[in-house]
Design a protein around this motif. Structure first.
Motif, PDB file in Angstrom:
ATOM      1  N   ASN A 100     -13.664   8.525 -20.377  1.00  0.00           N
ATOM      2  CA  ASN A 100     -13.551   8.222 -18.968  1.00  0.00           C
ATOM      3  C   ASN A 100     -13.774   6.509 -18.809  1.00  0.00           C
ATOM      4  N   ARG A 101     -14.280   6.135 -19.825  1.00  0.00           N
ATOM      5  CA  ARG A 101     -14.757   4.549 -19.706  1.00  0.00           C
ATOM      6  C   ARG A 101     -13.594   3.687 -19.964  1.00  0.00           C
ATOM      7  N   TYR A 102     -12.415   4.368 -20.421  1.00  0.00           N
ATOM      8  CA  TYR A 102     -11.171   3.374 -20.508  1.00  0.00           C
ATOM      9  C   TYR A 102      -9.955   4.432 -19.807  1.00  0.00           C
ATOM     10  N   PRO A 392      -8.977  10.087 -11.671  1.00  0.00           N
ATOM     11  CA  PRO A 392      -8.802   8.752 -11.000  1.00  0.00           C
ATOM     12  C   PRO A 392      -8.972   8.931  -9.685  1.00  0.00           C
ATOM     13  N   ARG A 393      -9.551   7.928  -8.819  1.00  0.00           N
ATOM     14  CA  ARG A 393      -9.748   8.071  -7.349  1.00  0.00           C
ATOM     15  C   ARG A 393      -8.536   8.468  -6.864  1.00  0.00           C
ATOM     16  N   ASN A 394      -8.593   9.607  -5.954  1.00  0.00           N
ATOM     17  CA  ASN A 394      -7.419   9.915  -5.150  1.00  0.00           C
ATOM     18  C   ASN A 394      -6.206  10.267  -5.917  1.00  0.00           C
ATOM     19  N   ASP A 401      -1.205   0.170 -11.410  1.00  0.00           N
ATOM     20  CA  ASP A 401      -0.985   0.620 -12.868  1.00  0.00           C
ATOM     21  C   ASP A 401      -1.630  -0.310 -13.722  1.00  0.00           C
ATOM     22  N   TYR A 402      -2.076   0.175 -14.748  1.00  0.00           N
ATOM     23  CA  TYR A 402      -2.761  -0.703 -15.801  1.00  0.00           C
ATOM     24  C   TYR A 402      -1.917  -1.184 -16.675  1.00  0.00           C
ATOM     25  N   ILE A 403      -0.993  -0.461 -17.082  1.00  0.00           N
ATOM     26  CA  ILE A 403       0.314  -0.922 -18.071  1.00  0.00           C
ATOM     27  C   ILE A 403       1.694  -0.759 -17.527  1.00  0.00           C
ATOM     28  N   ASP A 404       2.649  -1.719 -17.571  1.00  0.00           N
ATOM     29  CA  ASP A 404       3.883  -1.398 -17.048  1.00  0.00           C
ATOM     30  C   ASP A 404       4.389  -0.034 -17.505  1.00  0.00           C
ATOM     31  N   PRO A 405       4.706   0.738 -16.265  1.00  0.00           N
ATOM     32  CA  PRO A 405       5.251   2.018 -16.417  1.00  0.00           C
ATOM     33  C   PRO A 405       6.426   2.210 -17.214  1.00  0.00           C
ATOM     34  N   PHE A 426       3.039   8.463 -19.754  1.00  0.00           N
ATOM     35  CA  PHE A 426       1.575   8.063 -19.569  1.00  0.00           C
ATOM     36  C   PHE A 426       1.360   7.461 -18.437  1.00  0.00           C
ATOM     37  N   LYS A 427       0.172   7.416 -18.049  1.00  0.00           N
ATOM     38  CA  LYS A 427      -0.187   6.276 -16.800  1.00  0.00           C
ATOM     39  C   LYS A 427      -1.896   5.987 -17.272  1.00  0.00           C
ATOM     40  N   ASN A 428      -2.123   4.838 -16.549  1.00  0.00           N
ATOM     41  CA  ASN A 428      -3.571   4.424 -16.423  1.00  0.00           C
ATOM     42  C   ASN A 428      -3.844   3.628 -15.534  1.00  0.00           C
ATOM     43  N   PHE A 429      -4.816   3.631 -14.805  1.00  0.00           N
ATOM     44  CA  PHE A 429      -5.188   2.724 -13.539  1.00  0.00           C
ATOM     45  C   PHE A 429      -6.380   1.641 -13.695  1.00  0.00           C
TER      46      PHE A 429
END
Length: 511
Positions: A100-102, A392-394, A401-405, A426-429
């Motif tokens: 969860n830290r990243y 992730p929130r909501n 997006d943390y990284i280009d989709p 994948f995804k990251n926010f």
């Protein structure tokens, strides 16, 4: 814990400071006097539950190699995955930090490029490095900023997710290619080739082998299936849902038939570990090779037939996070033993840092070094282990997006369809701040005696349970009303830890 006595060392052994590394964001220097570093091979089963080994008393499974490792090395009876699902646990191995830290909350969420990998640490120590098999921390394609090479692996033959027989795998980010054969044995053949080449360079090797087995959908060799043709009629006599190998969609099948295939996959994986051990012996490098196997989470619902604990995969109860773990290192572990000390997948990173004399990164680390345990100098943890099924929130709505989709799109096909496609994206926010809702999600704190479990209710209330995990490993008796002060102290500790995790999530650990 059975104490490790008469622990003998050769003159060229690694000399380690006599204290365990604890959760800290401070850099620690470790003195090492050594001419020969150990080779290291990490092996990870996919959805392999605690009870699914012969040495843990399974009534039908054949796992002779894991059984032998348990008898000859260190058998960790209370070892845990950092998460009850796979991608987060894999992140904990790579980083030593809670996922969860990243933002690696659950499958489908990538790691972040700024994380420091254990492979990078091992390279700094002089190792050649390889990743083989399931990655699931982002796409493995060359353009991905979260592929294995970005995280320090010199070479990789990997898949974005899980795989079965005849898998599609990408070599060093190239377009995926079909490899014919049983997937576990394919990975070991690649490991053997890498070891042979590393020996020519006279460099120690660090290999991470993440199996696709025994994750569903199941497929196996006829000779492995034949071992389980005679499962009792009353065993697995119910219907379960899983992926169809024919359609990639969900189907209902009799569990006994499913278990026959699942057990065959576990046996094939076990055999492949034996192939690796035999090769290491033949090459004369087994004594100074640390070989460590464990599972990435508990048994999934379709395989749950003999789990002696509460829960299963995806739950923070013991059935979801307690996994089999065995470790061999003949050069250093002369006397086999069984330990009941709690260990967790996040411990891999600091353990290898201490063994190789490398400092911990200057950021919060959630694992501790288990080297003192291996030396018979530690039989309990100084700090509890925390589990948290965050989100992730909501569900990411409104977050950036943390990284280009485009860079998060997978390429390696698999049988199980996701949103109609046979691969995984994948995804990251980015999380801009910390709000009270961010502390939600099933969570638990595991101490040396007690385990606190908290679930959020639909109406804003919470369900809290406290278990004496030593007397009640099946988590049947909630004793919270008998020990309210202990539960209250543990809840405060857990909330403070969550605060630390959220500080990491909003980016405070990165320069």
């Amino acid at each position: 814990m059975d104490n490790l006595k008469n622990f003998s060392y050769k003159s060229y052994c690694i000399v380690i400071l006599a204290f365990a590394l604890t959760i800290s964001c401070k850099e620690k220097k470790v003195e090492v006097i050594t001419d020969v570093l150990p080779n290291v091979v990490l092996l990870l089963g996919d959805d392999h539950g605690w009870d699914e080994t012969g040495y843990n008393g399974h009534p039908f499974l054949h796992t002779p190699v894991l059984d032998e490792m348990a008898a000859n090395g260190v058998r960790m009876d209370r070892f845990y995955s950092a998460s009850p699902v796979c991608s987060p646990t894999r992140g904990s191995i790579i980083t030593g930090r809670h996922p969860n830290r990243y933002g690696t909350f659950t499958p489908g969420f990538s790691i972040r490029p700024e994380e420091i990998s254990i492979a990078e640490i091992m390279k700094d120590a002089g190792y050649v490095t390889s990743h083989l098999g399931k990655w699931h921390l982002g796409p493995v394609k060359e353009a991905s900023p979260t592929n294995p090479r970005h995280f320090g692996f010199d070479e990789y033959l990997s898949h974005d997710n899980f795989f079965e027989m005849n898998p599609h795998l990408s070599r060093n980010g190239a377009d995926p290619v079909v490899f014919k054969g049983e997937s576990s044995e394919i990975l070991i053949a690649e490991a053997i080739d890498f070891i042979q080449r590393s020996k020519e360079k006279e460099e120690p090797f660090f290999i991470v082998i993440w199996y696709g087995s025994p994750h569903e959908p199941y497929s196996a060799k006829p000779e492995d299936l034949a071992l389980y043709d005679s499962l009792p009629e009353d065993f697995g006599n119910r219907m379960v849902r899983l992926t169809s190998n024919e359609t990639g969609s969900q189907v209902e099948r009799l569990q006994r038939d499913v278990l026959r295939e699942r057990f065959a996959e576990i046996t094939a994986m076990d055999r492949s570990i034996g192939q690796l051990r035999s090769f290491l012996e033949e090459e004369g490098v087994r004594d100074n090779t640390l070989l460590w196997y464990f599972g990435d989470n508990g048994t999934p619902q379709e395989g749950n037939a003999t789990v002696p604990f509460r829960g299963q995969k995806a739950l923070v109860y013991e059935g979801g996070v307690r996994v089999p773990s065995v470790l061999e290192w003949p050069e250093r572990i002369k006397t086999p033993f069984i330990t009941a000390m709690h260990g967790v997948s996040s411990d891999v990173f600091p353990t290898l840092c201490e063994i190789t004399g490398q400092p911990l990164p200057n950021r919060p680390i959630d694992g501790i070094s288990l080297l003192p345990m291996l030396e018979g100098k530690m039989d309990s943890r100084r700090e509890p282990i925390a589990f948290w099924n965050g989100r992730p929130r909501n569900n990411g709505e409104g977050l950036v997006d943390y990284i280009d989709p485009e860079l998060q799109k997978g390429t390696t096909p698999l049988v199980k369809l996701a949103n109609g496609i046979p691969t995984r994206n994948f995804k990251n926010f980015h999380h801009p701040d910390i709000q009270e809702q961010d502390f939600s999600g099933a969570r638990a704190l595991l101490g040396n005696q007690y385990k606190l479990v908290i679930h959020d209710g639909k109406n804003g209330d919470t369900r809290k349970e406290l278990f004496d995990i030593n007397l009640d490993p099946a988590e049947e008796n909630n004793i919270l009303s008998d020990q309210p002060e202990i539960a209250g102290d543990m809840e405060k500790t857990l909330k403070n830890w969550q605060q630390s995790v959220l500080e990491s999530l909003i980016g405070n650990d990165y320069p």
